[in-house]
Design a protein around this motif. Structure first.
Motif, PDB file in Angstrom:
ATOM      1  N   ARG A 119       0.817  -1.230   0.000  1.00 39.80           N
ATOM      2  CA  ARG A 119       0.000   0.000   0.000  1.00 39.80           C
ATOM      3  C   ARG A 119       0.843   1.269   0.000  1.00 39.80           C
ATOM      4  O   ARG A 119       0.364   2.329  -0.396  1.00 39.80           O
ATOM      5  CB  ARG A 119      -0.940   0.002   1.211  1.00 39.80           C
ATOM      6  N   ASN A 120       2.100   1.178   0.428  1.00 40.54           N
ATOM      7  CA  ASN A 120       2.956   2.364   0.498  1.00 40.54           C
ATOM      8  C   ASN A 120       3.892   2.496  -0.690  1.00 40.54           C
ATOM      9  O   ASN A 120       4.798   3.327  -0.677  1.00 40.54           O
ATOM     10  CB  ASN A 120       3.778   2.326   1.792  1.00 40.54           C
ATOM     11  N   LEU A 121       3.680   1.708  -1.727  1.00 39.14           N
ATOM     12  CA  LEU A 121       4.518   1.772  -2.922  1.00 39.14           C
ATOM     13  C   LEU A 121       3.985   2.826  -3.885  1.00 39.14           C
ATOM     14  O   LEU A 121       2.834   3.267  -3.787  1.00 39.14           O
ATOM     15  CB  LEU A 121       4.557   0.407  -3.608  1.00 39.14           C
ATOM     16  N   ASP A 122       4.824   3.207  -4.823  1.00 41.67           N
ATOM     17  CA  ASP A 122       4.445   4.192  -5.845  1.00 41.67           C
ATOM     18  C   ASP A 122       4.099   3.451  -7.128  1.00 41.67           C
ATOM     19  O   ASP A 122       4.934   2.722  -7.680  1.00 41.67           O
ATOM     20  CB  ASP A 122       5.606   5.150  -6.090  1.00 41.67           C
TER      21      ASP A 122
ATOM     22  N   SER B  41      17.003 -10.580   0.536  1.00 35.70           N
ATOM     23  CA  SER B  41      18.021  -9.746   1.191  1.00 35.70           C
ATOM     24  C   SER B  41      19.054  -9.258   0.185  1.00 35.70           C
ATOM     25  O   SER B  41      19.483  -8.094   0.218  1.00 35.70           O
ATOM     26  CB  SER B  41      18.706 -10.538   2.303  1.00 35.70           C
ATOM     27  N   ARG B  42      19.464 -10.145  -0.711  1.00 37.90           N
ATOM     28  CA  ARG B  42      20.446  -9.751  -1.727  1.00 37.90           C
ATOM     29  C   ARG B  42      19.882  -8.650  -2.627  1.00 37.90           C
ATOM     30  O   ARG B  42      20.554  -7.645  -2.905  1.00 37.90           O
ATOM     31  CB  ARG B  42      20.834 -10.962  -2.569  1.00 37.90           C
ATOM     32  N   LEU B  43      18.647  -8.823  -3.087  1.00 38.20           N
ATOM     33  CA  LEU B  43      18.040  -7.819  -3.947  1.00 38.20           C
ATOM     34  C   LEU B  43      17.872  -6.498  -3.211  1.00 38.20           C
ATOM     35  O   LEU B  43      18.036  -5.423  -3.793  1.00 38.20           O
ATOM     36  CB  LEU B  43      16.688  -8.321  -4.455  1.00 38.20           C
ATOM     37  N   LYS B  44      17.533  -6.553  -1.938  1.00 37.56           N
ATOM     38  CA  LYS B  44      17.357  -5.334  -1.149  1.00 37.56           C
ATOM     39  C   LYS B  44      18.653  -4.530  -1.076  1.00 37.56           C
ATOM     40  O   LYS B  44      18.637  -3.296  -1.093  1.00 37.56           O
ATOM     41  CB  LYS B  44      16.863  -5.710   0.250  1.00 37.56           C
ATOM     42  N   SER B  45      19.782  -5.232  -1.010  1.00 32.82           N
ATOM     43  CA  SER B  45      21.064  -4.541  -0.967  1.00 32.82           C
ATOM     44  C   SER B  45      21.550  -4.101  -2.341  1.00 32.82           C
ATOM     45  O   SER B  45      22.390  -3.201  -2.458  1.00 32.82           O
ATOM     46  CB  SER B  45      22.122  -5.439  -0.321  1.00 32.82           C
TER      47      SER B  45
ATOM     48  N   ARG C 170      12.955  -1.755  -2.190  1.00 34.00           N
ATOM     49  CA  ARG C 170      13.519  -2.125  -0.888  1.00 34.00           C
ATOM     50  C   ARG C 170      12.435  -2.262   0.172  1.00 34.00           C
ATOM     51  O   ARG C 170      12.464  -3.180   0.989  1.00 34.00           O
ATOM     52  CB  ARG C 170      14.557  -1.090  -0.456  1.00 34.00           C
ATOM     53  N   LEU C 171      11.495  -1.342   0.138  1.00 30.12           N
ATOM     54  CA  LEU C 171      10.373  -1.408   1.078  1.00 30.12           C
ATOM     55  C   LEU C 171       9.600  -2.711   0.886  1.00 30.12           C
ATOM     56  O   LEU C 171       9.271  -3.415   1.855  1.00 30.12           O
ATOM     57  CB  LEU C 171       9.459  -0.204   0.886  1.00 30.12           C
ATOM     58  N   ARG C 172       9.318  -3.041  -0.351  1.00 29.88           N
ATOM     59  CA  ARG C 172       8.528  -4.252  -0.622  1.00 29.88           C
ATOM     60  C   ARG C 172       9.305  -5.514  -0.249  1.00 29.88           C
ATOM     61  O   ARG C 172       8.737  -6.453   0.307  1.00 29.88           O
ATOM     62  CB  ARG C 172       8.120  -4.285  -2.106  1.00 29.88           C
ATOM     63  N   LEU C 173      10.599  -5.542  -0.547  1.00 33.34           N
ATOM     64  CA  LEU C 173      11.399  -6.709  -0.195  1.00 33.34           C
ATOM     65  C   LEU C 173      11.446  -6.905   1.317  1.00 33.34           C
ATOM     66  O   LEU C 173      11.371  -8.035   1.804  1.00 33.34           O
ATOM     67  CB  LEU C 173      12.810  -6.564  -0.768  1.00 33.34           C
TER      68      LEU C 173
ATOM     69  N   GLU D  73      16.278   2.189  -4.378  1.00 34.52           N
ATOM     70  CA  GLU D  73      14.905   2.278  -3.906  1.00 34.52           C
ATOM     71  C   GLU D  73      13.963   2.796  -4.987  1.00 34.52           C
ATOM     72  O   GLU D  73      12.798   2.424  -5.045  1.00 34.52           O
ATOM     73  CB  GLU D  73      14.825   3.189  -2.671  1.00 34.52           C
ATOM     74  N   ASP D  74      14.467   3.655  -5.889  1.00 37.50           N
ATOM     75  CA  ASP D  74      13.585   4.245  -6.898  1.00 37.50           C
ATOM     76  C   ASP D  74      13.585   3.483  -8.213  1.00 37.50           C
ATOM     77  O   ASP D  74      13.069   3.976  -9.222  1.00 37.50           O
ATOM     78  CB  ASP D  74      13.960   5.711  -7.141  1.00 37.50           C
ATOM     79  N   VAL D  75      14.142   2.260  -8.247  1.00 36.14           N
ATOM     80  CA  VAL D  75      14.102   1.472  -9.477  1.00 36.14           C
ATOM     81  C   VAL D  75      12.649   1.195  -9.847  1.00 36.14           C
ATOM     82  O   VAL D  75      11.801   0.973  -8.980  1.00 36.14           O
ATOM     83  CB  VAL D  75      14.903   0.155  -9.304  1.00 36.14           C
TER      84      VAL D  75
END
Length: 357
Positions: free
Chosen positions: A18-21, A254-258, A278-281, A262-264
Motif C-alpha cells: 500500500r505504500n509503494l508508488d 536480502s540480496r536484492l534489497k542490498s 527495498r520497502l517491498r522486499l 529504492e527508486d528502481v
C-alpha cells in the motif's frame, strides 16, 4: 509444481504494497500494449485461475522484438499473441524469447513462439531442465515418493486422491519445449535494443529465477521474484524433500534489497509496475519471519503440516489450493528445522509431527 502467487503467501500486513508508488494508472487490454519507457512495452494476458492475469514484456530489439515471458498455453493467450502480431508489434518479428522461470504462465507458449519465429529460447539451465522433467510426468501416475511425502504431511484419503488425480497436469499448460536452448546465468549482461540488461538470479519460488536489470535506465523486470501486492508461493516438493526453499527465498530478497536502488522501476509479472523495491522486499522478508514465529508458537503442541495452515494463511484453505498451501507450510517447517528451532518425528503410520526443540 503449482504457480502459487495467489495464496498471498505468509500473513503480511493487511494491505501489502500500500505504500509503494504505482506510476501507471492504466493497464493494457488483452491484445494491446502500453509503452512504459521508450521501446519497452507492457502486455497483460489472462490466466484461467484465481490469479487471473500475468504481465509480459516486449522489448524493441533492432528491427524486431525480444519477448520476456509468454503466458500460459491456451487458446485465449495464443489468440492474443496473434492480435499483437498483426497490431501493436507492427509486423516486426520476434528475435528471441527470454523466460524468467519454469512455471506454465511464464513458459507456457515459449515453444510455440520459438518455433513460429525460428528463434532461440533463453533461460537458466536449472529451470529449463526442471521444466522438461515436470513436463515428462504428463499423464503419468503419482509416484510412491510423492504419496509418502504427502502422507507424511498428514493428507487424508480425499486429499491424497486429489493429489493423485492432479499429478502430471503441469505439462498441459506448456507447449512442447524446444530440444535446445540458450543458457543465461547470474551476472550475465544481455544487449537488447541499445540497452544492457544484467541477469540477476533469485531462488526459492523457482530453482533459478532470472530477473533482468537495466542499471542505466533504472528498470528491473522482476518476474515473480518481487511482486507488489502478493507474495509468491515458496513450496517444498517431493522431488527434493530435504530442501530449504524458504531460506533460499529470504536470502534472495536480502540480496536484492542490498542491490537495487529504492527508486528502481520494477516491472513485475503480476499486479502493476511500481517503485519502492527495498520497502517491498523488507515487507516480504518480515511477512515470512512473522509466519515462522507464529508457526513455532502453534507447534508448542505437536502438529502435522496440515494442522499448521492457520499460522501462515489468513483465509480458509480450500481443496483448490490445499496442495499449494501444504507445500508452503512444509517450506516454513523445513526452514525452522534448519535453524534448529523445531524437530520432526515420524509416527508408525508414516506421518510427521513437528514440535519445538
Amino acid at each position: 509444481m503449482p504457480k502459487g502467487s495467489n495464496l498471498s503467501g505468509s500473513d503480511t500486513a493487511s494491505r501489502p504494497g500500500r505504500n509503494l508508488d504505482y506510476p501507471f494508472g492504466k493497464r493494457p487490454e488483452l491484445g494491446e500494449t502500453i509503452e512504459i519507457a521508450p521501446g519497452i512495452h507492457w502486455i497483460r494476458m489472462r490466466l484461467p485461475m484465481q490469479l487471473n492475469h500475468i504481465n509480459l514484456w516486449l522489448l524493441e530489439d533492432g528491427d524486431g522484438w525480444t519477448v520476456v515471458d509468454t503466458g500460459i498455453r491456451d487458446e485465449t493467450t495464443a489468440d492474443a499473441w496473434k492480435q499483437l502480431f498483426a497490431g501493436s508489434m507492427g509486423g516486426r518479428l520476434i528475435q528471441r524469447v527470454i523466460v524468467t522461470h519454469l512455471h506454465p504462465d511464464h513458459i507456457g507458449l515459449a515453444g510455440w513462439l520459438v518455433r513460429r519465429f525460428g528463434v532461440e529460447l533463453w533461460m537458466t539451465r536449472t529451470d529449463y531442465l526442471m521444466c522438461r522433467n515436470l513436463v515428462a510426468d504428463t499423464n503419468e501416475e503419482a509416484p510412491e515418493e510423492g504419496i509418502r511425502f504427502y502422507r507424511a504431511a498428514g493428507f487424508g484419503e480425499e486429499a491424497m486422491e486429489a493429489y493423485k488425480t492432479r499429478f502430471g497436469g503441469f505439462g498441459r499448460g506448456v507447449y512442447r519445449l524446444p530440444n535446445s536452448y540458450r543458457r543465461i546465468q547470474d551476472g550475465e549482461c544481455i544487449p537488447i535494443g541499445g540497452r544492457t540488461w544484467e541477469v540477476v538470479v533469485g531462488r526459492g519460488h523457482a530453482p533459478e529465477h532470472a530477473c533482468l536489470w537495466c542499471r542505466e535506465e533504472n528498470l528491473f523486470i522482476s518476474g515473480d521474484q518481487i511482486l507488489p501486492r502478493i507474495s509468491s508461493n515458496v513450496s517444498l516438493f517431493p522431488t527434493e524433500p530435504e530442501a530449504n526453499p524458504l531460506q533460499d527465498w529470504l536470502d534472495s530478497c536480502s540480496r536484492l534489497k542490498s542491490l537495487l536502488p529504492e527508486d528502481v522501476l520494477v516491472l513485475p509479472s503480476h499486479n502493476e509496475p511500481f517503485r519502492g523495491a527495498r520497502l517491498r522486499l523488507q515487507e516480504l522478508i518480515d511477512g515470512h519471519e512473522t509466519g515462522l514465529d507464529k508457526l513455532l508458537t502453534l507447534c508448542e503442541e505437536p502438529k502435522r503440516a496440515v494442522d499448521c495452515f492457520p499460522a501462515l494463511f489468513r483465509s480458509r484453505i480450500t481443496a483448490g489450493v490445499y496442495l499449494m498451501a501444504t507445500g508452503e507450510t512444509l517450506a516454513h517447517l523445513s526452514c525452522l528445522r534448519a535453524r534448529g528451532k523445531i524437530a520432526r518425528k515420524t509416527d508408525a503410520d508414516g506421518v510427521d509431527w513437528y514440535a519445538p526443540v
